[in-house]
Design a protein around this motif. Sequence first.
Motif, mmCIF file in Angstrom:
data_model
loop_
_atom_site.group_PDB
_atom_site.id
_atom_site.type_symbol
_atom_site.label_atom_id
_atom_site.label_comp_id
_atom_site.label_asym_id
_atom_site.label_seq_id
_atom_site.Cartn_x
_atom_site.Cartn_y
_atom_site.Cartn_z
ATOM 1 N N ASP A 88 0.869 -1.196 0.145
ATOM 2 C CA ASP A 88 -0.050 0.136 0.047
ATOM 3 C C ASP A 88 0.674 1.088 -0.173
ATOM 4 O OD1 ASP A 88 -2.002 -1.707 0.169
ATOM 5 O OD2 ASP A 88 -2.562 -1.411 2.253
ATOM 6 N N CYS A 89 1.871 1.126 0.805
ATOM 7 C CA CYS A 89 2.938 2.403 0.796
ATOM 8 C C CYS A 89 3.368 2.678 -0.590
ATOM 9 C CB CYS A 89 3.943 2.105 1.930
ATOM 10 S SG CYS A 89 3.435 2.240 3.502
ATOM 11 N N VAL A 91 2.021 1.962 -3.490
ATOM 12 C CA VAL A 91 0.974 2.251 -4.252
ATOM 13 C C VAL A 91 0.997 3.733 -3.953
ATOM 14 C CG1 VAL A 91 -1.269 2.042 -4.977
ATOM 15 C CG2 VAL A 91 0.084 0.068 -4.614
ATOM 16 N N ILE A 92 0.888 4.085 -2.924
ATOM 17 C CA ILE A 92 0.493 5.558 -2.655
ATOM 18 C C ILE A 92 1.754 6.536 -3.053
ATOM 19 C CG2 ILE A 92 0.302 7.228 -0.528
ATOM 20 C CD1 ILE A 92 -1.172 5.061 1.033
ATOM 21 N N ILE A 93 2.837 6.188 -2.499
ATOM 22 C CA ILE A 93 4.099 6.854 -3.091
ATOM 23 C C ILE A 93 4.282 7.002 -4.535
ATOM 24 C CG2 ILE A 93 6.592 6.759 -3.308
ATOM 25 C CD1 ILE A 93 6.498 5.561 -0.141
ATOM 26 N N ILE A 94 4.024 5.893 -5.268
ATOM 27 C CA ILE A 94 3.951 6.130 -6.818
ATOM 28 C C ILE A 94 2.905 7.008 -7.415
ATOM 29 C CG2 ILE A 94 4.216 4.644 -9.110
ATOM 30 C CD1 ILE A 94 5.394 2.344 -7.491
ATOM 31 N N GLY A 95 1.675 6.665 -6.865
ATOM 32 C CA GLY A 95 0.601 7.284 -7.286
ATOM 33 C C GLY A 95 0.747 8.800 -7.221
ATOM 34 N N MET A 264 3.370 -8.590 10.068
ATOM 35 C CA MET A 264 2.001 -8.313 9.708
ATOM 36 C C MET A 264 2.072 -8.484 8.063
ATOM 37 S SD MET A 264 1.441 -4.693 11.538
ATOM 38 C CE MET A 264 0.207 -4.118 10.425
ATOM 39 N N CYS A 265 3.166 -8.270 7.352
ATOM 40 C CA CYS A 265 3.130 -8.464 6.076
ATOM 41 C C CYS A 265 3.723 -9.692 5.499
ATOM 42 C CB CYS A 265 3.923 -7.371 5.245
ATOM 43 S SG CYS A 265 3.312 -5.605 5.708
ATOM 44 N N LYS A 266 4.244 -10.318 6.498
ATOM 45 C CA LYS A 266 4.868 -12.051 6.129
ATOM 46 C C LYS A 266 5.698 -11.681 4.901
ATOM 47 C CE LYS A 266 0.578 -14.567 7.280
ATOM 48 N NZ LYS A 266 -0.739 -15.509 6.707
#
Length: 275
Positions: A88-89, A91-95, A264-266
């Motif tokens: 998610d991080c 995706v947010i950064i690239i977006g 959390m992210c395994k």
Amino acid sequence: GVKSIGKVCLLAVPVCFGILITLCIRTCMDPYGPQGFLTLINPQWSTLSQATAWLEAAAHVVFSLQLGTGVISNYGGYNKFNHNIIRDCWVIIIGHIFWVLLSVFLIFSLFGVAYKEDTINLKNLSPDHPLISITGEGVWLGAITLVESSFNELSYDWLWAGLFFILMVIICITSIFGYVELITNTLISPSATCFRFKPLLSLLTVLSLSLIGLLLTTEGGIHIYYLLHTSLASWPLLLFTIITILTSVYSHGISYIVKDISSMCKTTLSHIISS
């Protein structure tokens, strides 16, 4: 609820990118659009030696990503424990990077459309008369400079100005969703029994913000806006963000933060990230 906000944002985000790309393409069709962008994008390396420029950039990044306000962490609290927050991080950064690049291209191209051959003069201003003294910033830049000076030079100016204002409205509404959810969760957090009143509290929060917004429609509304923008939305937000991050890292410990994220992210984080 959050699911409804998520569905709205799934529609709003592609629409915003579509409108932004459409406006960028339209400015490229004007001969002065790309020329204005190429003129203004030329960097002035001496600015990098000024601490104010770095602080302004950090404040804009924090504000545009809503960091330190609690909105993202509030939304993140609805994720499952094993949700991949690292993905998610990214995706947010690239977006956000694509959004910033398109926005900069649009604004600089519109400056080229508005000032035409005089665009080069915008780079040769003295320190006593910076660029914002001509183009303005914030509401003045969007509503006056771009609409009256830039879009007015394009054919079917009403259409492109309308799309621009629709873009602004969608951005503001989606941002307000996050703040309303944050304020409501803050009010019901002291007691679990208050959770059933969440819809009512959300409605009261929206009505309260609407009444406060009426102050901005008065003759002195613009002064109230700049007062709030200066006192709350820039440097205080950056300061509280830094304080929140430092206290959280100090209280929880970097090693435990890395261990929790990996659990959390395994995913096993590299030694570079861990260090």
